[in-house]
Each structure stands twice: as C-alpha cells, then as structure tokens.
Design a protein around this motif. Structure first.
Motif, PDB file in Angstrom:
ATOM      1  N   LEU A 244      47.645  45.360  -4.262  1.00  0.00           N
ATOM      2  CA  LEU A 244      48.836  44.617  -4.548  1.00  0.00           C
ATOM      3  C   LEU A 244      49.005  44.486  -6.181  1.00  0.00           C
ATOM      4  N   ASP A 245      47.859  44.431  -7.238  1.00  0.00           N
ATOM      5  CA  ASP A 245      48.232  44.657  -8.355  1.00  0.00           C
ATOM      6  C   ASP A 245      48.912  45.792  -9.011  1.00  0.00           C
ATOM      7  N   PRO A 248      53.146  46.558  -7.305  1.00  0.00           N
ATOM      8  CA  PRO A 248      53.856  45.344  -7.645  1.00  0.00           C
ATOM      9  C   PRO A 248      55.188  45.547  -6.651  1.00  0.00           C
ATOM     10  N   ARG A 251      56.574  44.942  -0.663  1.00  0.00           N
ATOM     11  CA  ARG A 251      57.071  43.823  -0.066  1.00  0.00           C
ATOM     12  C   ARG A 251      56.700  43.570   1.504  1.00  0.00           C
ATOM     13  N   ILE A 267      46.835  37.881  -1.000  1.00  0.00           N
ATOM     14  CA  ILE A 267      48.157  37.607  -1.178  1.00  0.00           C
ATOM     15  C   ILE A 267      48.088  36.211  -1.625  1.00  0.00           C
ATOM     16  N   ALA A 270      47.549  36.264  -5.335  1.00  0.00           N
ATOM     17  CA  ALA A 270      48.331  37.118  -6.202  1.00  0.00           C
ATOM     18  C   ALA A 270      49.934  36.398  -6.474  1.00  0.00           C
ATOM     19  N   ASN A 271      50.033  35.037  -5.505  1.00  0.00           N
ATOM     20  CA  ASN A 271      51.287  34.287  -5.528  1.00  0.00           C
ATOM     21  C   ASN A 271      52.224  35.232  -5.162  1.00  0.00           C
ATOM     22  N   ARG A 272      51.933  35.787  -3.835  1.00  0.00           N
ATOM     23  CA  ARG A 272      52.922  36.682  -3.124  1.00  0.00           C
ATOM     24  C   ARG A 272      53.506  36.146  -2.004  1.00  0.00           C
ATOM     25  N   THR A 275      57.169  36.609  -0.740  1.00  0.00           N
ATOM     26  CA  THR A 275      57.679  37.749  -0.965  1.00  0.00           C
ATOM     27  C   THR A 275      57.199  38.867  -0.356  1.00  0.00           C
ATOM     28  N   ILE A 276      56.054  38.711   0.662  1.00  0.00           N
ATOM     29  CA  ILE A 276      55.421  39.597   1.382  1.00  0.00           C
ATOM     30  C   ILE A 276      55.468  39.280   2.638  1.00  0.00           C
ATOM     31  N   SER A 295      50.861  33.068   4.315  1.00  0.00           N
ATOM     32  CA  SER A 295      50.579  34.671   3.656  1.00  0.00           C
ATOM     33  C   SER A 295      50.087  35.697   4.971  1.00  0.00           C
TER      34      SER A 295
END
Length: 344
Positions: A244-245, A248, A251, A267, A270-272, A275-276, A295
């Motif tokens: 994930l890093d 970026p 999606r 997830i 990664a503060n996603r 957005t994912i 998540s």
C-alpha cells in the motif's frame, strides 16, 4: 427407501449415538427413551444393514485421518471447531479421528503427514490437499488400494475422490470481481491483488475467476499483483502495508487467501478507510469488525461450519448404512456479507 439410524434418531428426537446404544444394548439409556426408540424400530420394521453390523463388530478399529489447514481466529478456526463437534459424535460409535494441521506447508511436509496417518491404519482420509504431482500420485495410490478420501476446500485436477466438499472458487472469484465493479461504479481503478498459495487450487481459481470477470466488463482496471502473502496474519499485515505504501495509487484491494482481517488492519493503519474498496473472503469474528468499520467493503463466506461437519456425517452414513453420497461434488453457496447484513 430403507429406514436408517438417522431416520430413527430424528423420529425419536435423540442422537444417532443413542439409537446405536439401544440397538446394540450397550451403555446406559433412559428407559423412557429406550422404549420410544424400540417402538419406532418395531413399528417401522427396521433391520440393521450388513454395514451397520460390520461397524458394530469392528468399530474399535475405525480411524479417520484428518489433514486440515489451521488459523487462530479465522475461517479454519470455525472448521476445526466443527470438526471437534463431529469428533464427539463419532466417539459414541467408537470411531476416532487422527488429526494433523498445517498453515503454510510444502508438499513434502503434507506427504509426510499422509504417510504418518497411513501407518495408523486409517479407514478414511479427509484432507485439504496441496496441488502437487507427488500428492496427487500418493492419493491416487491410496484410493486404488481402497482408502476412502474426501477432499475439503481444494480439488485436485485428474483425481476423483470419494467426494469433494467446498465451493466453486472460480465463481467466488467472479463474484469478487462483480462486487468490486459495483462498488467502483465501473470507473478507472487500480487494484492491488494479494495472491494466495500456488499449491491450493481454491486460491488459483479465485484469481482466474476474478481476472476473467474483470476482463469481461472491459472496464479500465489496472491490476497490480503480489506474490503469495500466505495466511499468516503478521506476514500478511506487513506485506499488505508495504505494498500500500509502495502503490499509493491503489483504490481497491482483492485479498485471495483467508487474510482479509490482517489486510484490513493494514488499510486502517495506512489511514485508507474510505479511499480503498477491499474485497476478501470469510465471515468470522476477525473479519466482522473490519466490515463494520469499512476497512473491508465486502467478504464472501463459504459456510465453514458445514465444511467442518459434512465430511464426517457422510462417512458415518457410509460406515453405518453403506450409503455413499449421491452427489460426489458438494458445493457450498457463496454468501456475500456487507456492513448492512453483518450486525448479528
């Protein structure tokens, strides 16, 4: 159709083990229950089958080998709990289980497990098989020698077992692609696909079904593939976080092995969330919180309890009544769970 012990147990409202104790005059049974069972036997004209008589004579020599995957809080923990329930019922007939578990293992290790169980003189083998030529050859040899073999979760091309119990994992992959397409609205999306073990046909079919369904949509998806992330939660977490890093632009995430909870944690960290879109497999105590916090957008369940119990119900019916299953390929439904139907 001839009356079976299962039928008598259902009519009497007792377990099959209780019926067996009444029929063979062994063990203590409540007098009222015994009278009810014997009345049903007399009324229906039940006659024990030759297989049942054989079991009664030789039951102490019946051992069933089990080679299953294992995890601590996921799909396989549910399967193993269900196997434990079946083991207690089988014990009433003097049938024992010899169990071996693996997480991520090589074919040589599984071959050693098989040969170790054969030395214990097992009458049947329930196995989650690794798809490897040496495993296929060994299982074929044992089947040719008369060993009853039930495949659980993963099939082996070219090998015909006593029966297969699992899902249609190609359809599972197509279902995952359909969910992703619907969640994304068909818009341009970069998908991180986290692969499973090359030794498990179920994982390969989840992959091929997913990719072929995406291609059929002719949607503008870009797929980034990882190597096997395994089902080990710690490794799956770190590998997912690393990818994930590194990407970026991701999606959507498609988690093929039973690691959806660990990937969901990556997830989150990664503060996603939001957005994912994340699609995975298994509705368990570990994945439910991920569904609820977003998540994990959707997960596909394969009825773990049934997969853990059915092999032994089938074998008990065969040993007692000599009845093989009419359907030799027993498929679990693909259950779809999203936030709205996961609060229970």
């Amino acid at each position: 159709m001839a009356l079976t012990i299962r039928d008598i147990a259902r009519l009497a409202g007792v377990s099959r083990g209780t019926v067996d104790r009444v029929l063979h005059n062994r063990g203590r049974v409540d007098p009222e229950v015994e009278q009810r069972v014997r009345a049903i036997v007399k009324e229906c004209g039940y006659q024990p089958s030759r297989a049942a008589q054989q079991l009664s004579m030789y039951k102490k020599n019946i051992h069933i080998g089990v080679i299953s995957r294992i995890d601590h809080n996921g799909f396989w923990s549910i399967v193993i709990r269900s196997i434990g329930n079946a083991e207690r019922e089988l014990a009433e007939y003097g049938i024992t289980l010899e169990k071996r578990y693996f997480d991520y293992c090589q074919p040589e290790t599984q071959l050693d497990m098989i040969n170790e169980l054969i030395k214990l003189d097992i009458s049947a083998l329930v196995i989650v098989p690794l798809d490897d030529p040496a495993i296929r050859r060994r299982l074929q040899e044992l089947s040719d020698d008369g060993l009853i073999i039930i495949l659980l979760q993963s099939e082996l091309p070219g090998f015909s077992p006593f029966c297969y119990i699992g899902s249609d994992y190609y359809v599972s992959g197509r279902t995952a692609a359909g969910l992703l397409y619907n969640f994304s609205g068909g818009s341009t999306t970069t998908v991180l696909m986290l692969n499973g073990s090359r030794y498990l046909s179920s994982h390969r079919l989840r992959r091929s079904g997913f990719l072929e369904e995406l291609a059929a949509y002719q949607a503008p998806f870009t797929v980034i593939e990882s190597k096997d992330i395994t089902s080990d939660p710690e490794y799956a977490y770190h590998r997912a976080r690393e990818l994930l890093d590194r990407h970026p632009e991701t999606r959507a995430v498609y988690t093929i092995p039973d690691s959806a909870a660990a990937v969901s944690q990556a997830i989150r960290d990664a503060n996603r969330i939001g957005t994912i879109t994340h699609i995975g497999f298994g509705m368990t105590d570990a994945t439910r919180p991920s569904i609820l916090d977003g998540s994990l957008s959707a997960t596909i369940g394969h009825r773990a309890e049934q997969q853990g119990s059915l092999p032994f119900s089938i074998l008990l019916e065969y040993f007692i009544n000599g009845q093989a299953p009419e359907n030799r390929r027993i498929l679990m439904l693909n259950d779809i769970f999203i936030k709205q139907n996961s609060v229970f």
